[in-house]
Design a protein around this motif. Structure first.
Motif, PDB file in Angstrom:
ATOM      1  N   UNK B  32       2.579 -13.195   8.362  1.00  0.00           N
ATOM      2  CA  UNK B  32       3.111 -11.991   7.747  1.00  0.00           C
ATOM      3  C   UNK B  32       2.094 -10.853   7.885  1.00  0.00           C
ATOM      4  N   UNK B  33       2.596  -9.622   7.797  1.00  0.00           N
ATOM      5  CA  UNK B  33       1.693  -8.482   7.995  1.00  0.00           C
ATOM      6  C   UNK B  33       0.705  -8.322   6.844  1.00  0.00           C
ATOM      7  N   UNK B  34      -0.326  -7.519   7.104  1.00  0.00           N
ATOM      8  CA  UNK B  34      -1.384  -7.349   6.111  1.00  0.00           C
ATOM      9  C   UNK B  34      -1.379  -5.959   5.497  1.00  0.00           C
ATOM     10  N   UNK B  35      -1.726  -5.907   4.221  1.00  0.00           N
ATOM     11  CA  UNK B  35      -1.732  -4.634   3.492  1.00  0.00           C
ATOM     12  C   UNK B  35      -2.984  -4.553   2.626  1.00  0.00           C
ATOM     13  N   UNK B  36      -3.696  -3.458   2.742  1.00  0.00           N
ATOM     14  CA  UNK B  36      -4.895  -3.244   1.926  1.00  0.00           C
ATOM     15  C   UNK B  36      -4.888  -1.800   1.443  1.00  0.00           C
ATOM     16  N   UNK B  37      -5.239  -1.601   0.200  1.00  0.00           N
ATOM     17  CA  UNK B  37      -5.324  -0.246  -0.348  1.00  0.00           C
ATOM     18  C   UNK B  37      -6.725  -0.061  -0.933  1.00  0.00           C
ATOM     19  N   UNK B  38      -7.387   1.035  -0.565  1.00  0.00           N
ATOM     20  CA  UNK B  38      -8.720   1.284  -1.098  1.00  0.00           C
ATOM     21  C   UNK B  38      -9.282   2.580  -0.558  1.00  0.00           C
ATOM     22  N   UNK B  39     -10.099   3.239  -1.379  1.00  0.00           N
ATOM     23  CA  UNK B  39     -10.731   4.482  -0.952  1.00  0.00           C
ATOM     24  C   UNK B  39      -9.722   5.576  -0.631  1.00  0.00           C
ATOM     25  N   UNK B  40      -8.574   5.551  -1.298  1.00  0.00           N
ATOM     26  CA  UNK B  40      -7.560   6.584  -1.071  1.00  0.00           C
ATOM     27  C   UNK B  40      -6.787   6.380   0.226  1.00  0.00           C
ATOM     28  N   UNK B  41      -6.922   5.217   0.815  1.00  0.00           N
ATOM     29  CA  UNK B  41      -6.204   4.948   2.074  1.00  0.00           C
ATOM     30  C   UNK B  41      -5.459   3.621   1.997  1.00  0.00           C
ATOM     31  N   UNK B  42      -4.457   3.547   2.872  1.00  0.00           N
ATOM     32  CA  UNK B  42      -3.697   2.304   3.001  1.00  0.00           C
ATOM     33  C   UNK B  42      -3.903   1.787   4.420  1.00  0.00           C
ATOM     34  N   UNK B  43      -4.230   0.511   4.529  1.00  0.00           N
ATOM     35  CA  UNK B  43      -4.429  -0.105   5.846  1.00  0.00           C
ATOM     36  C   UNK B  43      -3.274  -1.067   6.092  1.00  0.00           C
ATOM     37  N   UNK B  44      -2.524  -0.779   7.143  1.00  0.00           N
ATOM     38  CA  UNK B  44      -1.291  -1.520   7.394  1.00  0.00           C
ATOM     39  C   UNK B  44      -1.360  -2.229   8.741  1.00  0.00           C
ATOM     40  N   UNK B  45      -1.079  -3.516   8.695  1.00  0.00           N
ATOM     41  CA  UNK B  45      -0.898  -4.251   9.949  1.00  0.00           C
ATOM     42  C   UNK B  45       0.537  -4.740   9.916  1.00  0.00           C
ATOM     43  N   UNK B  46       1.362  -4.185  10.790  1.00  0.00           N
ATOM     44  CA  UNK B  46       2.780  -4.535  10.739  1.00  0.00           C
ATOM     45  C   UNK B  46       3.066  -5.699  11.667  1.00  0.00           C
ATOM     46  N   UNK B  47       4.349  -5.916  11.939  1.00  0.00           N
ATOM     47  CA  UNK B  47       4.796  -7.097  12.680  1.00  0.00           C
ATOM     48  C   UNK B  47       3.985  -7.481  13.906  1.00  0.00           C
ATOM     49  N   UNK B  48       4.145  -6.748  14.998  1.00  0.00           N
ATOM     50  CA  UNK B  48       3.442  -7.092  16.239  1.00  0.00           C
ATOM     51  C   UNK B  48       2.700  -5.877  16.790  1.00  0.00           C
ATOM     52  N   UNK B 339       4.075 -10.550   2.066  1.00  0.00           N
ATOM     53  CA  UNK B 339       2.730 -10.014   1.821  1.00  0.00           C
ATOM     54  C   UNK B 339       2.574  -9.677   0.343  1.00  0.00           C
ATOM     55  N   UNK B 340       1.445 -10.049  -0.207  1.00  0.00           N
ATOM     56  CA  UNK B 340       1.184  -9.726  -1.615  1.00  0.00           C
ATOM     57  C   UNK B 340       1.092  -8.217  -1.795  1.00  0.00           C
ATOM     58  N   UNK B 341       1.866  -7.672  -2.742  1.00  0.00           N
ATOM     59  CA  UNK B 341       1.805  -6.218  -2.951  1.00  0.00           C
ATOM     60  C   UNK B 341       0.476  -5.813  -3.579  1.00  0.00           C
ATOM     61  N   UNK B 342       0.199  -4.525  -3.513  1.00  0.00           N
ATOM     62  CA  UNK B 342      -1.038  -4.005  -4.111  1.00  0.00           C
ATOM     63  C   UNK B 342      -0.651  -2.962  -5.154  1.00  0.00           C
ATOM     64  N   UNK B 343      -1.271  -3.054  -6.326  1.00  0.00           N
ATOM     65  CA  UNK B 343      -1.020  -2.055  -7.366  1.00  0.00           C
ATOM     66  C   UNK B 343      -2.220  -1.126  -7.437  1.00  0.00           C
ATOM     67  N   UNK B 344      -1.978   0.160  -7.340  1.00  0.00           N
ATOM     68  CA  UNK B 344      -3.069   1.134  -7.382  1.00  0.00           C
ATOM     69  C   UNK B 344      -2.553   2.440  -7.978  1.00  0.00           C
TER      70      UNK B 344
END
Lengths: 302, 377
Positions: B32-48, B339-344
């Motif tokens: 599954x894709x990856x999601x990270x939130x931090x430093x005012x940005x979102x880092x997204x790794x989608x399907x392929x 993907x586990x959601x992120x709360x921010x």
């Protein structure tokens, strides 16, 4: 419920859980589970396969008569078709006899492929799908995940293309056993001429080549299924129509192989010599059983 | 052979070709894709994708991308992004060239800084602690990379018996690794030496979580059980017993003096930390709004007083006291959420399986903004 759900419930889950059950019973050896599964599937399919194999034998016996009809009605295709159908009906043979077992095998191949991929999954999504398809009463299998997917150091979930080396022998074995099985089914059946015979010859070579080609890009576990299934098919056909087809090397030449007939050239020679003998003996070009039938008919007419 | 039978034969052959070709080794996402939130940005790794999308967390506007050097041709495999120090870290592998490794890039510009090769796919998010990045590979190796020297630390990698799909937990100078080989390992964070290992009843793909006391680790397994292990010895906590009806693939959430855990049986459980008993009125069954068969793969997250869970059928559900507060979307979902959601900052960042990012208000589930990577449009 969509078509995918129906497929999952009716085909995938039963096959997957059967494989998992066999895996548990057979001491955690997935290759053994595949072999046993293949034997069980072939046993279940025997009532479907036997009529096809008997029909194939009858078709072989009818070849000389069909050839005779082709000559007799060479200019009247409609009449030829009618006479052919009449001959099939009288002999109890069906040129379409091979279709049903083939159709039945499609879902088994696809279901088994999916089951192997899921059961031996080594990527998260594959295992996630597996978790949703294990029957509740089979939950003890969950404690055995990931399953032992190796046989002689070969990962059964990967393809020969991914594994390389000696695993390329598997598609070759698949193609060879498929060819041998097809040849045994059609031995003597090349006595015909023209488009139909040529089509028959092409099928004898094309189908095994195609199976071998598919085995290259599918998990090696599926190759195990194909090989075992083919061997069982060869043995069954041998008991029904004799072991003549196994002597594939007799009269084999490169030219006959390249022309699409393979060793069938030898069988064809044998059949035509039998036919010639039959022709010399009486009614023309029928095989022994064919000429016997015609003799019986003549007696009835008299 | 009649003309009809020839046509049927040729048709069957074509059908076989079509069906078997459809089953072949197509390039499909296996994670599954990856999601990270931090430093005012979102880092997204989608399907392929062949890149990491870097978005503004407030607006969803794309700011930059990270494209790893080499390996653009084949099927990519990514871990989620981890932020640490002034860098972002991601595991990347590519099927055709066999490239695999940990990549460090600038979190703002996406420019690659350095990379360290690995032997196999890195699927879990790396863990950053005290200038070191720890990560596990699908070949069972656990690495520790010193960020300053950009080298694997001496004594590492550690070799587990099977793949490592869970992020390592670093606490108290130890690295805890849950492996698909059914073992939880405790390693010395500095030397990589094995301190203890405990075998549990199933494979594990979820990061262990340490209790606030620092004495107990909680980790779920594929046998459906949640294990409580003593952090110093690995012994199982006596009297702790919980089993769900399907695998546990998620990290536990420790909140409100309870353990919250989701299972592929589709339920959110609240457990008593001392003995693992289910606390009433839980469990909450997501089948209430979603298909019961889809399960809860993603970990539960806390948003104020509600617990957010996401389901395989694509639902985001806010739960409080085992009662649904809101769910999203109100219509039919379009894609799964594993993907586990992120709360921010009061928002819930949700990443769908097709790579779309949907940002919801944690109070009522109202859509704030969304982002679709080009390949999913």
């Amino acid at each position: 419920m969509g078509i995918t759900d129906i497929w999952t419930v009716l085909i995938l889950r039963p096959m997957l859980n059967a494989l998992l059950g066999l895996y548990t019973v057979l001491g955690g050896q997935f290759w053994l589970a595949i072999i046993f599964f293949t034997v069980v599937v072939r046993l279940i399919m025997t009532p479907l396969m036997l009529p096809q194999q008997r029909s194939a034998k009858k078709m072989q016996e009818l070849q000389p008569q069909l050839k005779e009809l082709q000559k007799k009605y060479a200019k009247d295709r409609e009449k030829l078709a009618q006479e052919q159908m009449k001959l099939y009906k009288e002999a109890g043979a069906s040129p379409m006899g091979g279709c049903l077992p083939m159709l039945v095998q499609f879902p088994i191949w696809i279901g088994l492929y999916q089951s192997i991929i899921q059961a031996l999954g080594h990527q998260p999504l594959q295992l996630l799908n597996l978790s949703q398809n294990i029957y509740p009463f089979m939950e003890s299998i969950s404690a055995q995940i990931p399953l032992n997917r190796f046989f002689l150091g070969m990962d059964l979930s990967l393809t020969p293309q991914q594994l390389g080396g000696l695993t390329y022998a598997l598609p070759i074995l698949v193609a060879f056993t498929s060819w041998l099985q097809t040849k045994m089914t059609t031995v003597g059946g090349s006595g015909g001429e023209g488009q139909a015979a040529s089509m028959n010859q092409s099928m004898t070579l094309m189908m095994p080549l195609m199976m071998g080609f598919f085995s290259l890009s599918f998990s090696t576990g599926l190759s195990f299924y194909f090989i075992i299934s083919n061997i069982i098919g060869i043995i069954t056909q041998g008991f029904i129509s004799g072991w003549e087809g196994l002597m594939f090397w007799k009269g084999m030449s490169l030219s006959s192989l390249l022309s699409g007939g393979g060793a069938k050239g030898a069988a064809a020679q044998k059949t035509s010599s039998t036919s010639s003998q039959a022709a010399a003996a009486g009614s023309g070009k029928g095989s022994q059983s064919g000429s016997k039938k015609r003799k019986k008919k003549r007696r009835r007419k008299r | 052979m009649t003309r009809r039978s020839r046509i049927v034969g040729a048709g069957l052959l074509l059908l076989l070709v079509a069906v078997l070709s459809a089953c072949g080794a197509q390039p499909v996402a296996q994670n599954w894709p990856g999601l990270t939130v931090g430093g005012g940005r979102v880092y997204v790794i989608s399907g392929l994708p062949q890149q990491v999308y870097i978005l503004d967390a407030e607006t969803g506007v794309q700011q930059a991308t990270f494209v790893p050097s080499g390996g653009e041709a084949g099927l990519p495999y990514w871990s989620p992004v981890t932020l640490g120090g002034d860098l972002a870290f991601v595991g990347f592998a590519e099927s055709q060239s066999g490239t695999a490794g940990l990549y460090a890039f600038d979190p703002e510009t996406g420019q690659e800084r350095w990379n360290v090769p690995a032997n196999d796919l890195i699927l879990p998010a790396p863990t950053y602690a005290d200038g070191t990045v720890y990560f596990g590979g699908s070949d069972g190796q656990v690495y520790a990379v010193d960020v300053e020297s950009q080298r694997i630390k001496e004594g590492w990698p550690f070799q587990a018996e099977e793949a490592v799909w869970a992020s390592p937990l670093v606490a108290g100078g130890q690295v805890y690794v849950a492996s698909m080989d059914h073992n939880v390992y405790a390693l010395d964070a500095d030397t990589g030496q094995e301190l203890w290992r405990t075998e549990v009843g199933g494979a594990m793909a979820a990061k262990p979580v340490m209790a606030a006391t620092g004495e107990v680790l909680y980790v779920g397994a594929f046998d459906g059980r949640l294990y409580a292990l003593r952090a110093d010895s690995g012994e199982q906590v006596e009297g702790f017993d919980f089993k769900a009806d399907n695998w546990i693939w998620s990290e536990v959430l420790l909140a409100n003096d309870l353990i919250f855990v989701t299972s592929l049986d589709g339920r959110l459980y609240a457990l008593n930390p001392s003995d693992g008993s289910v606390v009433s009125p839980y469990p909450y069954d997501s089948a209430e709004v979603a298909d019961a068969s889809d399960g809860l793969r993603a970990s539960p997250v806390l948003a104020g007083e509600t617990i957010i869970v996401t389901s395989g059928s694509g639902r985001v559900i806010a739960v409080k006291d085992a009662q649904r507060q809101w769910y999203w979307p109100s219509g039919l979902p379009q894609s799964s959420v594993y993907t586990t959601p992120v709360v921010s900052n009061g928002w819930v960042y949700v990443l769908l399986m097709d790579g779309q990012v949907q940002v919801l208000d944690s109070e009522d589930g109202g859509l704030q903004w969304s982002f679709s990577p080009p390949e999913s449009q």
